[in-house]
Design a protein around this motif. Structure first.
Motif, short mmCIF file in Angstrom:
data_model
loop_
_atom_site.label_atom_id
_atom_site.label_comp_id
_atom_site.label_asym_id
_atom_site.label_seq_id
_atom_site.Cartn_x
_atom_site.Cartn_y
_atom_site.Cartn_z
N LYS A 75 0.83 -1.20 0.00
CA LYS A 75 0.00 0.00 0.00
C LYS A 75 0.87 1.26 0.00
CE LYS A 75 -0.42 -0.12 5.06
NZ LYS A 75 -1.36 -0.23 6.20
N LEU A 76 0.27 2.35 -0.42
CA LEU A 76 0.86 3.68 -0.32
C LEU A 76 -0.01 4.48 0.64
CD1 LEU A 76 2.65 6.10 -1.20
CD2 LEU A 76 1.05 6.44 -3.10
N THR A 77 0.59 5.01 1.70
CA THR A 77 -0.16 5.76 2.69
C THR A 77 0.32 7.20 2.72
OG1 THR A 77 -0.47 3.78 4.07
CG2 THR A 77 -0.80 5.93 5.12
N ILE A 78 -0.61 8.12 2.54
CA ILE A 78 -0.34 9.55 2.62
C ILE A 78 -1.20 10.11 3.74
CG2 ILE A 78 -0.41 11.75 1.36
CD1 ILE A 78 -0.25 10.12 -1.23
N THR A 79 -0.59 10.78 4.68
CA THR A 79 -1.31 11.22 5.88
C THR A 79 -1.08 12.70 6.15
OG1 THR A 79 -1.04 9.00 6.83
CG2 THR A 79 -1.73 10.76 8.32
N ASN A 80 -2.17 13.43 6.27
CA ASN A 80 -2.16 14.83 6.70
C ASN A 80 -1.16 15.69 5.91
OD1 ASN A 80 -4.09 14.23 8.64
ND2 ASN A 80 -2.58 13.84 10.24
N ARG A 81 -1.30 15.66 4.59
CA ARG A 81 -0.46 16.48 3.73
C ARG A 81 -1.30 17.58 3.08
NH1 ARG A 81 3.04 15.79 6.44
NH2 ARG A 81 4.38 17.02 5.03
N SER A 82 -0.65 18.65 2.69
CA SER A 82 -1.30 19.64 1.84
C SER A 82 -1.53 19.01 0.47
CB SER A 82 -0.41 20.87 1.71
OG SER A 82 0.82 20.52 1.06
N SER A 116 -5.46 12.93 3.27
CA SER A 116 -4.98 11.59 3.64
C SER A 116 -5.56 10.58 2.65
CB SER A 116 -5.40 11.22 5.06
OG SER A 116 -4.81 12.08 6.01
N LYS A 117 -4.77 9.59 2.31
CA LYS A 117 -5.23 8.56 1.39
C LYS A 117 -4.37 7.32 1.55
CE LYS A 117 -7.08 6.48 -2.22
NZ LYS A 117 -8.47 5.95 -2.19
N THR A 118 -5.01 6.16 1.56
CA THR A 118 -4.31 4.88 1.52
C THR A 118 -4.70 4.18 0.23
OG1 THR A 118 -4.25 4.66 3.93
CG2 THR A 118 -3.97 2.66 2.62
N ALA A 119 -3.72 3.91 -0.61
CA ALA A 119 -3.94 3.21 -1.88
C ALA A 119 -3.35 1.81 -1.77
CB ALA A 119 -3.31 3.97 -3.03
N LYS A 120 -4.19 0.79 -1.88
CA LYS A 120 -3.74 -0.59 -1.75
C LYS A 120 -3.33 -1.15 -3.11
CE LYS A 120 -6.96 -1.30 2.10
NZ LYS A 120 -8.13 -2.07 2.58
N HIS A 121 -2.38 -2.07 -3.09
CA HIS A 121 -1.94 -2.70 -4.33
C HIS A 121 -3.11 -3.29 -5.10
CE1 HIS A 121 2.67 -3.33 -3.62
NE2 HIS A 121 2.27 -2.10 -3.35
N GLU A 122 -4.07 -3.88 -4.39
CA GLU A 122 -5.18 -4.57 -5.06
C GLU A 122 -6.03 -3.62 -5.89
OE1 GLU A 122 -8.66 -4.93 -1.81
OE2 GLU A 122 -6.71 -5.65 -1.12
N GLU A 123 -5.97 -2.31 -5.59
CA GLU A 123 -6.74 -1.34 -6.37
C GLU A 123 -6.09 -1.03 -7.71
OE1 GLU A 123 -8.63 1.87 -3.60
OE2 GLU A 123 -6.67 1.34 -2.73
N ALA A 124 -4.79 -1.30 -7.82
CA ALA A 124 -4.04 -1.08 -9.06
C ALA A 124 -4.20 0.34 -9.58
CB ALA A 124 -4.46 -2.09 -10.13
#
Length: 323
Positions: A75-82, A116-124
Motif C-alpha cells: 500500500k501507499l499511505t499519505i497522511t495529513n499532507r497539503s 490523507s489517502k491509503t492506496a492498496k496494491h489490489e486497487e491497481a
C-alpha cells in the motif's frame, strides 16, 4: 542525416520533441513524448505523433511494479499532507523503485494539511488515478516544461487556480493588434443546478455530499440536478476530514457545471514578443469596445493550454478569470 539516425531519434517512448524560443533559452512552448511515427519513402521524411509527458506516461505507471505486487501489505499511505505535499508523495512513490522509474520532473513543495489517502496494491491505481483524486477536490496540477541546458524538465505546479500574473494587454478590433480571430461560443448542455456526490461505498451508508450546500441553484432555469460518483474518495464513519474531501469534490463539480461552458477562441501574433506572454497560468487582459464576443472594457482570461507550431502564431486555450 543517416537513415539509422533518423530511425533512432524517432523511436517512441524513448525521445521527446520540444519547441523552444531563441530569445529565451529556458522557455519551452511544448514538449511531447514520441508515441508514433510514419516513415515515408517518397519524401524521405519521418512524421511523429507526440503526447505531453503526463498523458503519455502516467496512465501506465503505478507506485509498484508488476513483480512487486503484495496483496496483503502492499500500500501507499499519505497522511495529513497539503494538496501540494500529497502530489509530491504520489510522484515520489511512483519514481522510487529505481533509476529506471525516474521522470524529468521537479517535485512540488511538501506541506502539512488535511489530505490523507491509503492506496492498496489490489486497487491497481495508476499515477494518473492518484493525481485525479486531488483534481477532484478542486485542485489544478500542471507540469510546465522548461529547458535545463540541453534537456527538458517539468516544473510541477499545484493550486486551486494556477496564476503566474498578467502576460499581455490585448486590444480587440484595433489596427495592428496582436489579437487575431476573436470569437466566443457558449454551451449550456452540461449546466446543472445542483450536484450530488457519492463516495466509495454501498447501500444506505454510502458517503454523500451535495452542492450548493445552501440556497438554490435553480434561480433562472428549471431544476437540472446531477449525481456523480467519486470511487477513490473513501469516508470512514466519523471521519470529518474525509467527508470534507468529498464535499470539496462536490463543490468543485458544481462550480464547473453551474453555468454555461464558455469557449473564447483567438490567436496571438508573437512576432517581436514571444510565446511566453501566453504560457499556461498567465492572465491575458482583453480590451474590447463595441464587439459581440466580449463585454465592453476589460475581460480577463487565464491561459490553461497552448497550441503552437513553427509559425509566429499561437492559439491559447483560456477560461474566464475573476480575482
Amino acid at each position: 542525416m543517416s537513415r539509422a539516425l533518423l530511425r533512432e531519434i524517432s523511436e517512441g517512448n524513448r525521445w521527446s520533441l520540444a519547441i523552444g524560443w531563441a530569445d529565451d533559452p529556458s522557455f519551452c512552448a511544448y514538449a511531447g513524448v514520441i508515441q508514433g511515427r510514419r516513415l515515408d519513402d517518397e519524401t524521405d521524411t519521418a512524421t511523429v505523433k507526440t503526447r505531453e509527458l503526463p498523458s503519455a506516461m502516467f496512465g501506465d505507471r503505478s507506485f509498484f511494479g508488476v513483480n512487486q505486487y503484495e496483496p496483503v501489505n502492499g500500500k501507499l499511505t499519505i497522511t495529513n499532507r497539503s494538496y501540494s505535499g500529497a502530489v509530491r508523495a504520489m510522484l515520489a512513490a511512483c519514481m522510487a523503485p529505481s533509476s529506471e522509474w525516474a521522470f524529468p520532473i521537479d517535485l512540488p513543495a511538501d506541506g502539512t494539511g488535511s489530505f490523507s489517502k491509503t492506496a492498496k496494491h489490489e486497487e491497481a491505481l495508476t499515477l494518473a488515478d492518484l493525481l485525479q483524486i486531488v483534481r477532484d477536490m478542486g485542485q489544478e496540477i500542471d507540469f510546465r516544461p522548461y529547458f535545463s541546458g540541453s534537456t527538458v524538465r517539468h516544473q510541477t505546479r499545484v493550486a486551486s487556480k494556477i496564476n503566474t500574473g498578467v502576460g499581455a494587454d490585448l486590444p480587440a478590433r484595433a489596427p495592428g493588434s496582436l489579437l487575431v480571430g476573436l470569437s466566443r461560443e457558449d454551451d449550456w448542455t452540461d449546466q446543472h443546478t445542483g450536484v450530488g456526490a457519492f463516495g466509495n461505498g454501498q447501500g444506505q451508508v454510502r458517503p454523500y455530499a451535495y452542492a450548493p450546500s445552501s440556497g438554490s441553484g435553480a434561480t433562472l432555469t428549471p431544476v437540472r440536478d446531477s449525481f456523480v460518483t467519486f470511487p477513490d474518495i473513501e469516508v470512514p464513519e466519523g471521519d470529518t476530514a474525509a467527508q470534507a474531501h468529498l464535499q470539496a469534490a462536490a463543490d468543485a463539480e458544481y462550480a464547473r457545471t453551474k453555468g454555461s461552458v464558455e469557449s473564447t477562441s483567438f490567436g496571438i501574433s508573437i512576432w517581436g514578443v514571444g510565446p511566453q506572454i501566453a504560457e499556461p497560468g498567465k492572465l491575458l487582459n482583453l480590451w474590447s469596445y463595441g464587439g459581440l464576443a466580449l463585454e465592453d472594457g476589460l475581460t480577463q482570461k487565464r491561459v490553461t493550454g497552448l497550441r503552437v507550431d513553427l509559425s509566429t502564431m499561437i492559439t491559447p486555450e483560456v477560461e474566464s478569470y475573476a480575482a
